[in-house]
Design an enzyme around this catalytic site. Structure first.
Site, PDB file in Angstrom:
ATOM      1  N   HIS A 125       0.806  -1.220   0.000  1.00  0.00           N
ATOM      2  CA  HIS A 125       0.000   0.000   0.000  1.00  0.00           C
ATOM      3  C   HIS A 125       0.845   1.278   0.000  1.00  0.00           C
ATOM      4  O   HIS A 125       0.347   2.360  -0.293  1.00  0.00           O
ATOM      5  CB  HIS A 125      -0.903  -0.016   1.242  1.00  0.00           C
ATOM      6  CG  HIS A 125      -2.155   0.781   1.105  1.00  0.00           C
ATOM      7  ND1 HIS A 125      -2.247   1.900   0.290  1.00  0.00           N
ATOM      8  CD2 HIS A 125      -3.376   0.641   1.672  1.00  0.00           C
ATOM      9  CE1 HIS A 125      -3.476   2.390   0.377  1.00  0.00           C
ATOM     10  NE2 HIS A 125      -4.169   1.661   1.211  1.00  0.00           N
ATOM     11  N   LYS A 131     -27.032   0.567  -7.265  1.00  0.00           N
ATOM     12  CA  LYS A 131     -26.935   2.006  -7.497  1.00  0.00           C
ATOM     13  C   LYS A 131     -28.163   2.578  -8.210  1.00  0.00           C
ATOM     14  O   LYS A 131     -28.613   3.684  -7.923  1.00  0.00           O
ATOM     15  CB  LYS A 131     -25.670   2.273  -8.328  1.00  0.00           C
ATOM     16  CG  LYS A 131     -25.406   3.736  -8.627  1.00  0.00           C
ATOM     17  CD  LYS A 131     -24.110   3.932  -9.388  1.00  0.00           C
ATOM     18  CE  LYS A 131     -24.224   3.482 -10.817  1.00  0.00           C
ATOM     19  NZ  LYS A 131     -23.033   3.794 -11.616  1.00  0.00           N
ATOM     20  N   MET A 189     -32.982   9.224  -5.013  1.00  0.00           N
ATOM     21  CA  MET A 189     -32.162  10.410  -4.715  1.00  0.00           C
ATOM     22  C   MET A 189     -31.229  10.239  -3.511  1.00  0.00           C
ATOM     23  O   MET A 189     -30.993  11.173  -2.758  1.00  0.00           O
ATOM     24  CB  MET A 189     -33.056  11.645  -4.475  1.00  0.00           C
ATOM     25  CG  MET A 189     -34.127  11.873  -5.511  1.00  0.00           C
ATOM     26  SD  MET A 189     -33.455  12.508  -7.045  1.00  0.00           S
ATOM     27  CE  MET A 189     -33.218  14.212  -6.633  1.00  0.00           C
ATOM     28  N   LEU A 190     -30.712   9.038  -3.324  1.00  0.00           N
ATOM     29  CA  LEU A 190     -29.754   8.816  -2.241  1.00  0.00           C
ATOM     30  C   LEU A 190     -28.390   8.493  -2.833  1.00  0.00           C
ATOM     31  O   LEU A 190     -28.291   7.655  -3.733  1.00  0.00           O
ATOM     32  CB  LEU A 190     -30.215   7.650  -1.348  1.00  0.00           C
ATOM     33  CG  LEU A 190     -31.537   7.842  -0.601  1.00  0.00           C
ATOM     34  CD1 LEU A 190     -31.888   6.576   0.176  1.00  0.00           C
ATOM     35  CD2 LEU A 190     -31.487   9.035   0.340  1.00  0.00           C
ATOM     36  N   HIS A 191     -27.341   9.142  -2.318  1.00  0.00           N
ATOM     37  CA  HIS A 191     -26.004   8.875  -2.842  1.00  0.00           C
ATOM     38  C   HIS A 191     -25.596   7.446  -2.474  1.00  0.00           C
ATOM     39  O   HIS A 191     -25.630   7.076  -1.298  1.00  0.00           O
ATOM     40  CB  HIS A 191     -25.006   9.878  -2.252  1.00  0.00           C
ATOM     41  CG  HIS A 191     -23.684   9.858  -2.947  1.00  0.00           C
ATOM     42  ND1 HIS A 191     -22.860   8.744  -2.936  1.00  0.00           N
ATOM     43  CD2 HIS A 191     -23.043  10.791  -3.696  1.00  0.00           C
ATOM     44  CE1 HIS A 191     -21.775   9.005  -3.640  1.00  0.00           C
ATOM     45  NE2 HIS A 191     -21.865  10.244  -4.115  1.00  0.00           N
ATOM     46  N   PRO A 192     -25.212   6.621  -3.476  1.00  0.00           N
ATOM     47  CA  PRO A 192     -24.958   5.197  -3.194  1.00  0.00           C
ATOM     48  C   PRO A 192     -23.832   4.939  -2.190  1.00  0.00           C
ATOM     49  O   PRO A 192     -23.918   4.021  -1.379  1.00  0.00           O
ATOM     50  CB  PRO A 192     -24.626   4.590  -4.558  1.00  0.00           C
ATOM     51  CG  PRO A 192     -24.504   5.722  -5.517  1.00  0.00           C
ATOM     52  CD  PRO A 192     -25.140   6.920  -4.916  1.00  0.00           C
ATOM     53  N   THR A 241     -12.091   6.549   3.240  1.00  0.00           N
ATOM     54  CA  THR A 241     -11.098   7.204   2.395  1.00  0.00           C
ATOM     55  C   THR A 241     -11.753   8.274   1.532  1.00  0.00           C
ATOM     56  O   THR A 241     -12.715   8.002   0.822  1.00  0.00           O
ATOM     57  CB  THR A 241     -10.424   6.174   1.475  1.00  0.00           C
ATOM     58  OG1 THR A 241      -9.967   5.085   2.262  1.00  0.00           O
ATOM     59  CG2 THR A 241      -9.260   6.780   0.738  1.00  0.00           C
ATOM     60  N   THR A 285      -4.824  10.788  -0.026  1.00  0.00           N
ATOM     61  CA  THR A 285      -6.100  10.582   0.669  1.00  0.00           C
ATOM     62  C   THR A 285      -6.244  11.519   1.870  1.00  0.00           C
ATOM     63  O   THR A 285      -5.283  12.086   2.357  1.00  0.00           O
ATOM     64  CB  THR A 285      -6.209   9.134   1.209  1.00  0.00           C
ATOM     65  OG1 THR A 285      -5.116   8.895   2.109  1.00  0.00           O
ATOM     66  CG2 THR A 285      -6.184   8.126   0.076  1.00  0.00           C
TER      67      THR A 285
END
Length: 612
Positions: free
Chosen positions: A327, A406, A413-416, A441, A452
């Site tokens: 990472h 999604k 109207m909901l952010h996934p 993140t 990030t």
């Protein structure tokens, strides 16, 4: 970013690097205000008042001085955080990084042209490697499309670390060696390392100026596998990379001291484009259940992966693939990009090679035979033992939730992404009876060398909503209202973090400034509420959205009583990967995932009463 694959365009991959804005230093007042807000869910009134006083004292006192010093540093560096972050988050860390820091994930070829099938490992492996070589060539020619949000280019620097990059252990701090060069910068290594049954081989990916083809790669892989299957296993030097960092550094020094040729061989592995692992296992996998294969990719045979390599491409005997990556040099989105590219190419070609079957006269792979003695073999056995002990303690579940995805969340109207995060909080609250401090993140790639930021998604609003969901006297209208408030707060925080207005990296910068100035650690950082709310790498929930493509990943939990939670989102499903330590009596990844799936339905019912 869904459609940003590789396209041949006039733009060059790294052309905007010089014009990207510098990483900003947020205002001290704003950061401390946000920090105070984030600790509320984890404090009673008395504790909160105490922390509030500590923060006030910091803001009016030493905080001002540290902020000034940090602003001065930011004038001299285009990214004031970059070097610090690399050291503190990765290179200074001494615990074994292969299981605790690396991220890993299965390829989704099993969902279309490459379902698990014995006897396909080498043929598929040669095609897979060839697509990787093509991507490497595109990157060298700077033809990988620049990532953008709207028309704004994002930092692409991490893509330089995908190939020919390796971490090298040090006694107190590791370092990163990267041998990659674009064509305009000059020559760079073009060999691939192959690990099989404790042995290491290398062969070149280029012959007479052109890439070797899948039939030619197949010849090399067949030679290696036949040799390994008909002769005794090798010593498994690669297992040393799974060891505690200082121990590995000392073992490496000893190895080099034993015979200078060992250093030449280590450098060949370090500089190789990637490590291709030939595993003997045949893990189970279906489109709905990636648990076993994901566990094998993160915790499989330590003698056939080089834990410090930025890219281990892992193949199994049943023709299933995955990757395991260090990472330190990059974040998961780099791997997501190349994995998606390869997956798309496999779909386009129906998983077959349609070119010439001709095999040129290519040199046989070279085996790297390390000089080892009793001490080295002892070190290898010790490394394997500690690795396998820790690996067997990791519980990993990876399931697809298929009733909706999604498409439906966007319809209501909901952010996934927020949808998954809030479901996780409700699930954790139901399982553990309390809120869980959470790291999500956020990306800061709008800025030069940005990586990030921490987005603390366990907000006061999220907790209020969780409480209302568990309160029998709460009405559906109240629950819906509180849920929408939690969504709005989450979306705003994420936007702030991406715009360089998060506070965790800022606080880290202030702490490191104090250390560099030889000042005592400010009370803000020793306050129990700092670590209880997740500060200093103590987040109980360590989470990340892998993206909206068919690519999945997994990480180990950040703390012993926590969870590692990666997920990706498609039109028709949510795929979640959850990891926990079996030796922790209170955590259970399987139960948490089932409760997340239940939460998905409960949330959908709040906004869509017709949902059953």
């Amino acid at each position: 970013m869904e459609n940003q694959l590789v396209k041949s365009t006039e733009e060059r991959t790294f052309q905007y690097q010089d014009s990207l804005p510098s990483l900003p230093v947020p205002s001290l007042e704003e950061s401390l205000k946000k920090y105070l807000e984030s600790v509320k869910p984890f404090a009673n009134e008395e504790e909160y008042k105490k922390t509030e006083a500590i923060v006030q004292k910091f803001q009016n006192g030493i905080g001002k001085t540290l902020q000034q010093k940090l602003l001065e540093r930011a004038k001299e560096k285009r990214n004031w955080l970059e070097e610090w972050w690399l050291n503190v988050a990765y290179l200074d860390v001494r615990i074994p990084s292969q299981l605790n820091v690396n991220f890993a994930g299965p390829a989704s070829h099993t969902e279309h042209y490459w379902p698990p099938k014995e006897g396909t490992q080498l043929e598929r492996g040669s095609i897979n490697l060839w697509h990787n070589l093509i991507y490497w060539q595109l990157l060298r020619k700077e033809k990988v499309a620049v990532h953008k949000v709207g028309n704004t280019p994002l930092d692409m620097n991490q893509f330089r670390m995908l190939f020919s990059t390796c971490k090298v252990p040090g006694i107190t701090r590791d370092s990163i060696m990267s041998y990659f060069r674009t064509e305009s910068e000059g020559c760079c290594p073009s060999h691939i390392a192959v690990l099989c049954r404790g042995r290491v081989f290398v062969f070149d990916g280029i012959l007479e100026g052109s890439l070797i083809t899948p039939p030619e790669i197949l010849r090399q892989l067949t030679y290696i596998q036949k040799k390994c299957h008909s002769e005794p296993d090798g010593p498994g030097v690669a297992a040393l990379t799974s060891e505690e960092r200082t121990r590995w550094a000392k073992a490496r020094e000893y190895l080099i001291h034993l015979n200078p040729d060992n250093l030449t061989m280590l450098e060949k592995i370090q500089s190789s484009l990637l490590v291709f692992s030939l595993e003997d296992d045949s893990p189970h996998v279906t489109p709905e259940d990636y648990s076993q294969v994901t566990a094998k990719i993160l915790t499989g045979d330590p003698t056939v992966r080089w834990g410090d390599k930025s890219y281990n491409l892992i193949s199994f005997s049943n023709g299933v693939f995955g990757c395991n990556c260090d990472h330190a040099p990059f974040d998961a989105m780099v791997m997501v990009n190349i994995s998606h590219y390869v997956d798309q190419k496999i779909i386009e070609t129906e998983g077959r090679w349609k070119g010439s079957e001709k095999v040129r006269d290519i040199p046989l792979p070279e085996e790297l035979v390390f000089t080892v003695d009793e001490k080295v073999l002892n070190d290898i056995n010790q490394a394997k033992a500690q690795y396998l002990k820790q690996a067997s303690d990791l519980q990993i579940v990876v399931y697809a939730f298929t009733p909706f995805g999604k498409k439906l969340t966007k319809k209501v109207m909901l952010h996934p992404d927020t949808f998954v995060q809030l479901a996780l909080h409700l699930a954790y609250y139901r399982l553990h009876g309390r809120p869980g401090c959470c790291y999500e993140t956020a990306m800061t790639r709008y800025f030069y060398h940005g990586r990030t930021e921490t987005m603390r998604s366990c907000t006061v609003e999220a907790v209020r909503w969780c409480q209302s969901m568990q309160d029998p006297s709460s009405t559906i209208l109240e629950q819906q209202h509180k849920m929408l408030q939690a969504f709005a707060k989450h979306n705003k925080l994420m936007k702030d973090c991406s715009a360089g207005k998060g506070f965790d990296r800022h606080l880290l910068g202030l702490l490191l400034t104090a250390k560099e100035e030889g000042l005592p650690v400010p009370e803000l950082f020793t306050d129990p509420l700092f670590s209880r709310s997740g500060g200093g790498g103590n987040f109980v929930l360590s989470t990340s959205l892998v993206g909206y493509l068919r690519v999945q990943g997994v990480v180990a939990p950040m703390v012993h009583n926590g969870y590692g939670f990666f997920y990706h989102i498609r039109d028709d499903r949510f795929v979640v990967a959850c990891a926990a330590w079996k030796s922790c009596p209170e955590t259970d990844a399987e139960k948490l995932v089932q409760l997340i799936f239940r939460a998905f339905h409960d949330m959908m019912r709040l906004v869509n009463p017709a949902h059953l």
